[in-house]
Motif scaffolding. Structure first.
Motif, PDB file in Angstrom:
ATOM      1  N   GLY B 226      75.333  50.271  11.886  1.00 21.00           N
ATOM      2  CA  GLY B 226      75.977  50.878  10.720  1.00 21.00           C
ATOM      3  C   GLY B 226      75.021  51.581   9.773  1.00 21.00           C
ATOM      4  N   HIS B 227      73.738  51.318   9.917  1.00 17.95           N
ATOM      5  CA  HIS B 227      72.766  51.879   8.960  1.00 17.95           C
ATOM      6  C   HIS B 227      71.500  52.329   9.684  1.00 17.95           C
ATOM      7  N   SER B 228      71.651  53.367  10.491  1.00 20.77           N
ATOM      8  CA  SER B 228      70.513  53.831  11.308  1.00 20.77           C
ATOM      9  C   SER B 228      70.378  55.345  11.244  1.00 20.77           C
ATOM     10  N   ARG B 229      69.158  55.818  11.059  1.00 17.35           N
ATOM     11  CA  ARG B 229      68.935  57.271  11.138  1.00 17.35           C
ATOM     12  C   ARG B 229      67.562  57.575  11.741  1.00 17.35           C
ATOM     13  N   TYR B 230      67.493  58.746  12.303  1.00 19.76           N
ATOM     14  CA  TYR B 230      66.213  59.292  12.751  1.00 19.76           C
ATOM     15  C   TYR B 230      66.039  60.646  12.084  1.00 19.76           C
ATOM     16  N   ALA B 247      62.241  56.590  12.094  1.00 21.66           N
ATOM     17  CA  ALA B 247      63.502  55.930  12.428  1.00 21.66           C
ATOM     18  C   ALA B 247      63.654  54.745  11.496  1.00 21.66           C
ATOM     19  N   ALA B 248      64.796  54.699  10.845  1.00 18.11           N
ATOM     20  CA  ALA B 248      65.054  53.571   9.947  1.00 18.11           C
ATOM     21  C   ALA B 248      66.352  52.892  10.379  1.00 18.11           C
ATOM     22  N   ALA B 249      66.330  51.580  10.411  1.00 18.75           N
ATOM     23  CA  ALA B 249      67.532  50.818  10.763  1.00 18.75           C
ATOM     24  C   ALA B 249      67.609  49.618   9.824  1.00 18.75           C
ATOM     25  N   LEU B 250      68.741  49.481   9.192  1.00 13.68           N
ATOM     26  CA  LEU B 250      68.885  48.415   8.199  1.00 13.68           C
ATOM     27  C   LEU B 250      70.099  47.538   8.535  1.00 13.68           C
ATOM     28  N   ARG B 251      69.955  46.276   8.188  1.00 12.65           N
ATOM     29  CA  ARG B 251      71.120  45.377   8.218  1.00 12.65           C
ATOM     30  C   ARG B 251      71.368  44.985   6.773  1.00 12.65           C
ATOM     31  N   ILE B 252      72.472  45.489   6.239  1.00  8.71           N
ATOM     32  CA  ILE B 252      72.753  45.288   4.819  1.00  8.71           C
ATOM     33  C   ILE B 252      73.944  44.349   4.676  1.00  8.71           C
ATOM     34  N   PRO B 286      68.840  47.794  -1.747  1.00  6.03           N
ATOM     35  CA  PRO B 286      68.491  49.128  -1.267  1.00  6.03           C
ATOM     36  C   PRO B 286      68.440  50.139  -2.400  1.00  6.03           C
ATOM     37  N   ASP B 287      67.260  50.445  -2.875  1.00  5.20           N
ATOM     38  CA  ASP B 287      67.128  51.489  -3.897  1.00  5.20           C
ATOM     39  C   ASP B 287      65.832  52.271  -3.720  1.00  5.20           C
ATOM     40  N   ALA B 288      65.762  53.355  -4.461  1.00  3.89           N
ATOM     41  CA  ALA B 288      64.673  54.301  -4.252  1.00  3.89           C
ATOM     42  C   ALA B 288      63.307  53.669  -4.489  1.00  3.89           C
ATOM     43  N   ALA B 289      63.246  52.787  -5.467  1.00  5.78           N
ATOM     44  CA  ALA B 289      61.944  52.193  -5.786  1.00  5.78           C
ATOM     45  C   ALA B 289      61.411  51.378  -4.611  1.00  5.78           C
ATOM     46  N   VAL B 290      62.301  50.626  -3.998  1.00  3.79           N
ATOM     47  CA  VAL B 290      61.840  49.789  -2.887  1.00  3.79           C
ATOM     48  C   VAL B 290      61.525  50.651  -1.661  1.00  3.79           C
ATOM     49  N   TYR B 291      62.250  51.758  -1.513  1.00  2.00           N
ATOM     50  CA  TYR B 291      61.921  52.653  -0.404  1.00  2.00           C
ATOM     51  C   TYR B 291      60.528  53.239  -0.595  1.00  2.00           C
ATOM     52  N   ARG B 292      60.233  53.620  -1.819  1.00  2.00           N
ATOM     53  CA  ARG B 292      58.910  54.199  -2.082  1.00  2.00           C
ATOM     54  C   ARG B 292      57.812  53.163  -1.841  1.00  2.00           C
ATOM     55  N   GLU B 293      58.110  51.936  -2.217  1.00  2.00           N
ATOM     56  CA  GLU B 293      57.117  50.883  -1.982  1.00  2.00           C
ATOM     57  C   GLU B 293      56.937  50.658  -0.474  1.00  2.00           C
ATOM     58  N   ALA B 294      58.049  50.685   0.223  1.00  2.00           N
ATOM     59  CA  ALA B 294      57.973  50.518   1.685  1.00  2.00           C
ATOM     60  C   ALA B 294      57.180  51.668   2.298  1.00  2.00           C
ATOM     61  N   ALA B 295      57.395  52.862   1.799  1.00  2.00           N
ATOM     62  CA  ALA B 295      56.683  54.023   2.329  1.00  2.00           C
ATOM     63  C   ALA B 295      55.185  53.881   2.107  1.00  2.00           C
ATOM     64  N   ARG B 296      54.836  53.428   0.928  1.00  2.00           N
ATOM     65  CA  ARG B 296      53.406  53.214   0.646  1.00  2.00           C
ATOM     66  C   ARG B 296      52.828  52.176   1.601  1.00  2.00           C
ATOM     67  N   ALA B 297      53.603  51.118   1.832  1.00  2.00           N
ATOM     68  CA  ALA B 297      53.124  50.068   2.743  1.00  2.00           C
ATOM     69  C   ALA B 297      52.967  50.619   4.159  1.00  2.00           C
ATOM     70  N   ALA B 322      64.538  58.626   5.351  1.00  2.00           N
ATOM     71  CA  ALA B 322      65.212  57.923   6.452  1.00  2.00           C
ATOM     72  C   ALA B 322      65.879  56.653   5.949  1.00  2.00           C
ATOM     73  N   LEU B 323      65.192  55.940   5.061  1.00  2.00           N
ATOM     74  CA  LEU B 323      65.780  54.713   4.506  1.00  2.00           C
ATOM     75  C   LEU B 323      66.994  55.036   3.643  1.00  2.00           C
ATOM     76  N   THR B 324      66.881  56.087   2.851  1.00  2.00           N
ATOM     77  CA  THR B 324      67.993  56.483   1.985  1.00  2.00           C
ATOM     78  C   THR B 324      69.234  56.805   2.816  1.00  2.00           C
ATOM     79  N   LEU B 325      69.001  57.604   3.860  1.00  2.00           N
ATOM     80  CA  LEU B 325      70.134  58.001   4.696  1.00  2.00           C
ATOM     81  C   LEU B 325      70.692  56.825   5.489  1.00  2.00           C
ATOM     82  N   ALA B 326      69.787  55.957   5.958  1.00  2.00           N
ATOM     83  CA  ALA B 326      70.262  54.791   6.712  1.00  2.00           C
ATOM     84  C   ALA B 326      71.103  53.893   5.814  1.00  2.00           C
ATOM     85  N   ALA B 327      70.628  53.694   4.597  1.00  2.00           N
ATOM     86  CA  ALA B 327      71.368  52.829   3.674  1.00  2.00           C
ATOM     87  C   ALA B 327      72.739  53.408   3.350  1.00  2.00           C
ATOM     88  N   ALA B 328      72.792  54.744   3.308  1.00  2.00           N
ATOM     89  CA  ALA B 328      74.065  55.406   2.999  1.00  2.00           C
ATOM     90  C   ALA B 328      75.065  55.230   4.135  1.00  2.00           C
TER      91      ALA B 328
END
Lengths: 756, 348
Positions: B226-230, B247-252, B286-297, B322-328
């Motif tokens: 339900g929450h996957s994008r490439y 590729a981002a895949a989330l289980r929300i 799932p929000d932009a701040a955590v995505y940015r932190e994940a990207a930095r990591a 990718a995370l933004t779109l997957a979360a959407a």
């Protein structure tokens, strides 16, 4: 062998008034889509063997050893042609007999001038054996440091640019113009090396019969190829029979016969058998020409009123270490914008590449993207809409010469394309528009221009006893539609319906049609056909009007008019006679006459002759990732009389897509140390794919030009690139506020400029 | 082209025997190998054509809920399999963003895993390349390298792995089934491709004669449907390799990311699993701040190998996208421009 294409008379081909101007479908289209069109490499004469070129992997130095024995031992290999073992040539391939004789590598020495240069040719019973034989040569080299890029060495002022144009042109006082300016732009743009990459590689099938030579090879200039080959082999040009009915694209790279094609002829001579030689894609990046890289500095001065006070365009270009072709990039600034002071100048640098050559819109393509970007920068600096700025600085006469234009409907092009595009209301400031998905949207424009040239070409017209006509001219169809457009002109020239004529073309055994280049082929050959038709009808009229048994007797040549296979009296249309009746009564099997098309020096000295256009582009840019996507392209072009609107539209679409490619995709990447091209293949030398090409629209603006040539044709082959490249680049600026001056625009330049 | 033997074994066992000799190599559709042979980069003395081996072209639903994909399944067939696209949408999107329609019709799953780098210096027989010729040096290192690796590279090799397909696969813990002289074994896909280190010529963990027979996706891979994008940034819209992809895949669940999978393409000699970023995401809203932190990591260890510092920044932005779109939420159908940042544009 001659190729003859007859039009089938389906409804789309019905003649409505003049054949000229009708959107006829391609006469050779069905042959091409069914695989029946025979291209050069499709020929397999009996006994044919295969030649494969071994190419240098160094860019400068000497070949010190070749394992010829290893290659010869490979099963199927017949012979290995090397500098030490080759047919003798009658002429030094490095001799410069005329301005179009470019030096070529025909194994005259062990010297290496550029990467991908031919250093040997392996001839074998199969393509596979020849290919492996070439690999087994395992050349050893004495390597010298390659000179690569625009900063490779000392610059110098070339003796001339393009074909005999002065390297520097001055009009007015640039320094005074810049000093008087209230706003100044001083910007430097770079364009990369590009390679023609015609879909069909250069190929040749060569058959010797004594001192006669029969060759199948794609050519944009068969008569010039005949002359060149004749000189090299010491045989009369008439002994050389070239067939070139179809080209899978040329773009200038097939204008002059290239070294590899001559090597095929040499190989056939060496082994005494028919030989086929086809370049691999990677081998096309070297010996068959390219568009050289340029660095262009443009200085523009404007007054408070937004009028130009000075326009200076300096271009640095590369040429090869051993020959002279100078891309006339700065010449693009001669004609478009009115300025009291214009200066264009060129400097050249010698590098270790093959010699650059004419590539679709040579000079105009490279110069246009820089000029149109700089004009956009100037308009922005003045706070004036880019279209309004161009209209303010519209050249009513050719600025550098003061000559009137033979015709110039550029204003209408601006107006029609702008309206269609919906330019009005465009915000002046960049980064103001977003679409519903948040992508940045930008609108940019560019002016298109290309000179209306004429070369010399001939045609022969025949009217036969049955009243049918034949038109012959050794013209060249690179895919642009010459077969079709010239057939249409032939029908009108002979005053016959399309199904009453045959148009013969595509071989050197027919009258010399000159070169298919400079967007001048339809104009040149069309004029030759027009004149040949007029001449043959004059002969027919002479037969009729001097025969008292004819209803046309006494009318004189000027007193009759030809229409639909009959001559009519001008003063009494009811009195007429068919071509067949005239010939039958005269007891003549056929009448024939020749015609020539060439520039009119008087008109040329009086008028500036150019085609014009306006291109508007929309791009979208991802605001974080920097990915660019062109989403709309609209162009309006005024190019004199349009012979076939369908084919013209295709030509203009193709040119505009090339402009998009120039702005966003296309670049040959060269290793600065080795001088080797790293992306010599169609996977990594990027041109737009279908998914990159946006919805496009082409508008043609009527232009009646009585001065350019008898038919009023200006040519459309090259103009589409110009204007389009700049329009896309300017749209990227408008979308992002980032002015990228190195082309193609790369993602890093955009993404780093956008901020996170 | 050099002369070579061509054999078409009837069984996997025969294939392994044929391919175990020096100079032998497997041939599937040859979309990469034949180019390498024509360019003189690869000169095998024997081609072992596996395309007619029985039983390797099936997609099987396993009893435990996993999926087994035969190595000879064509890329296009897999991407257009409706069940597959529904359960593993990011993989299907990655497949369709790769190469061209013609190549996807020919290319096989096993062959895709084995494709070689697109480093121009690897393809240019006149250049020094440690992959082609161990110890020769790396001409890419100070050459034209704006698209080269920013993670996991060594002085010996800065090439990247070009596959799109492998990026979501490695994120979803795909497993490779291998038949070899010692029998059958399996390997996490993440362990198949090797980083260059001191031995860039050893591109994979396969031994001579090893044949990939299948790819397996574990049961839990479906949980992300339900929450996957490439997302793939490239220099033209089709038929171009990734500058960078993710590729981002989330289980929300209950507004929280319970589990995240993230992998990057075009950044390293292997498809790059970003486990550090996954840990940042796990349990977060799932929000932009955590995505940015994940990207930095995800890019914490990145360093430019040449003129490619921009890729580090670009990769972080792609991770965020990718995370933004997957979360959407996964789109109902694979976009017409698969992987493209513009795939959300109407009509694109």
């Amino acid at each position: 062998m001659t190729v003859e294409l007859n039009l089938t008379r389906d409804p789309a081909h019905l003649r409505h008034g003049s054949n000229i101007g009708q959107p006829l479908r391609r006469t050779d289209g069905a042959l091409k889509v069914t695989g029946k069109a025979r291209y050069a490499a499709d020929n397999h004469p009996p006994g044919m063997v295969y030649a494969v070129i071994a190419t240098s992997c160094i860019a400068r130095g000497r070949v010190t050893a070749l394992c010829v024995d290893a290659a010869k031992r490979h099963p199927g290999v017949i012979d290995v042609m090397t500098p030490a073992h080759k047919p003798e040539l009658a002429e030094d391939p490095d001799a410069k007999g005329n301005p179009f004789a470019f030096r070529m590598e025909l194994l005259q020495s062990d010297e290496v001038r550029y990467a991908n240069q031919a250093i040997a040719v392996v001839i074998a019973e199969t393509l596979e054996a020849a290919t492996e034989g070439a690999a087994l040569l395992s050349p050893r080299y004495q390597v010298e440091i390659a000179r690569v890029g625009l900063d490779a060495g000392e610059t110098y002022v070339p003796p001339a640019v393009g074909i005999g144009h002065p390297a520097e042109v001055r009009h007015g006082d640039i320094d005074a113009g810049l000093a008087a300016a209230s706003k100044r732009i001083d910007a430097t743009y770079e364009t990369p090396a590009q390679y023609h990459n015609a879909m069909e590689p250069h190929a040749i099938v060569a058959v010797w019969d004594g001192d006669r030579l029969f060759i199948d090879t794609p050519s944009q200039g068969m008569a010039m190829a005949q002359m060149r080959i004749a000189g090299l082999f010491g045989i009369p040009p008439a002994n050389i029979h070239i067939n070139s009915p179809f080209l899978g694209g040329g773009f200038g790279s097939k204008g002059l016969v290239s070294g590899p094609q001559v090597l095929g002829v040499m190989a056939a001579k060496l082994v005494g058998r028919p030989v086929k030689l086809v370049l691999r894609r990677s081998q096309m990046y070297g010996p068959v020409g390219h568009r050289p890289p340029t660095r262009q500095r443009i200085r523009i001065g404007t007054g408070d009123d937004g009028l130009l006070t000075a326009l200076e365009h300096e271009a640095r270009i590369t040429t090869s270490s051993f020959d002279d072709f100078y891309e006339p990039a700065a010449d693009a600034s001669h004609t478009l914008y009115a300025s009291p002071a214009i200066r264009t100048a060129h400097q050249a640098v010698r590098v270790d590449t093959g010699t650059p050559l004419f590539m679709r819109a040579p000079g105009e393509a490279t110069g246009s993207i820089a000029l149109e970007s700089a004009i956009d920068e100037a308009a922005f600096a003045c706070g004036i809409d880019p279209l309004e700025f161009r209209l303010k600085n519209y050249a009513e006469v050719e600025p550098t010469t003061g000559k009137p234009f033979s015709s110039k409907a550029l204003r209408q092009c601006y107006a029609k394309a702008a309206e269609r595009f919906g330019w009005a209301g465009r915000p002046l400031q960049p980064k103001q528009m977003r679409d519903e998905n948040g992508f940045l949207v930008g609108w940019g424009m560019g002016t298109a221009t290309f000179p209306a040239l004429m070369f010399q070409g001939n045609a022969r017209a025949v009217i036969r006893a049955d009243g049918r006509g034949v038109m012959e001219s050794g013209a060249h169809d690179m895919g642009q539609g010459a077969w079709t457009a010239l057939t249409q002109i032939s029908a009108d020239a002979l005053a016959l319906d399309l199904d009453q004529i045959s148009f013969l073309s595509g071989t050197s055994d027919l009258p010399d049609a000159g070169i298919a280049g400079g967007s001048a082929h339809t104009a040149t050959v069309g004029a030759a056909i027009h004149n040949a038709g007029a001449a043959v009808i004059a002969k027919l009229a002479e037969l009729a009007t001097s025969d008292e048994r004819s209803p046309l007797f006494g009318a004189g040549n000027a007193g009759v008019v030809a229409r639909a296979g009959r001559l009519h009296r001008r003063d009494d249309d009811a009195r007429s006679e068919s071509y067949a009746e005239i010939l039958a009564r005269a007891g003549v099997a056929e009448v024939e006459a020749s015609g020539t098309g060439a520039a009119d020096p008087a008109a040329q000295s009086q008028y500036a002759m150019h085609a014009h256009g306006a291109v508007f582009a929309e791009v979208k840019v991802d605001p974080e990732l920097g990915q660019i996507r062109a989403t709309r392209l609209v162009g309006a072009f005024a190019a004199g009389r349009i012979i076939n609107p369908l084919m013209v539209r295709s030509q203009l679409y193709g040119g505009m897509i090339w402009g998009l490619s120039f702005a966003l995709h296309e670049e040959a990447v060269m290793d600065k140390r080795s001088g080797r091209i790293l992306n010599a293949n169609l996977a990594e030398y990027h041109v737009p794919v279908n998914a990159d090409v946006p919805p496009m629209e082409v508008i043609t603006v009527d232009e009646h030009d009585p001065h350019v040539n008898p038919l009023g044709i200006k040519g459309v082959g090259e103009i589409g690139i110009t204007g389009s490249a700049g329009a896309v680049a300017n749209a990227v600026f408008h979308a992002t506020g980032i002015r990228v001056r190195n082309f193609p625009i790369k993602i890093e330049e955009v993404v780093m400029g956008l901020g996170g | 082209m050099m002369n070579f033997d061509y054999v078409r074994p009837a069984s996997v066992a025969d294939a392994i025997a044929e391919a175990s000799e020096k100079g032998a190599t497997y041939l599937a559709s040859g979309t990469n190998l034949l180019d390498l042979m024509k360019g003189g980069v690869s000169r095998p003395s024997r081609l072992v054509d596996v395309t007619r081996l029985p039983g390797l072209d099936r997609i099987e639903h396993l009893a435990d809920g996993g999926l087994r994909i035969g190595a000879l399944v064509r890329n296009a067939d897999l991407a257009h399999d409706a069940d597959f696209a529904r359960n593993y949408p990011a993989i299907a999107e990655a497949l369709l963003s790769g190469a061209s329609a013609q190549l996807r019709n020919a290319a096989t799953v096993g062959g895709n895993l084995m494709q070689r780098t697109r480093c121009a210096y690897f393809y240019d027989a006149g250049s020094a390349c440690n992959r082609r010729w161990p110890g020769a040096g790396c001409d890419a290192l100070k050459g034209e390298n704006r698209l080269h690796a920013v993670l996991g590279w060594s002085e010996g090799c800065i090439a990247t792995h070009p596959s799109d397909f492998c990026v979501p696969l490695v994120g979803l813990d795909a497993v490779v089934e291998i038949e070899g002289k010692g029998g059958r074994r399996e390997l996490p896909l993440e362990a198949l491709h090797r980083l260059p280190g001191e031995t860039p010529e050893r591109e994979t963990a396969l031994e001579r004669g090893d044949l990939i027979v299948a790819l397996r996706l574990p049961t839990e891979a479906k949980n992300f449907a339900g929450h996957s994008r490439y997302i793939k940034v490239r220099e033209r819209t089709s038929y171009a390799f990734a500058v960078v992809s993710a590729a981002a895949a989330l289980r929300i669940e209950d507004g929280k990311i319970r589990e995240a999978r993230l992998a990057l393409g075009g950044v390293a000699a292997k498809p790059w699993r970003a486990r550090g970023a996954e840990q940042v995401l796990a349990g977060a809203a799932p929000d932009a701040a955590v995505y940015r932190e994940a990207a930095r990591a995800a890019l914490a260890d990145a360093k430019p190998s040449g003129d490619n510092a921009f890729k580090i920044e670009l990769a972080q932005r792609i991770v965020v996208r990718a995370l933004t779109l997957a979360a959407a939420g996964t789109p109902d159908r694979i976009p017409a421009l698969p992987g493209s940042p513009f795939s959300s544009v109407a009509g694109a």
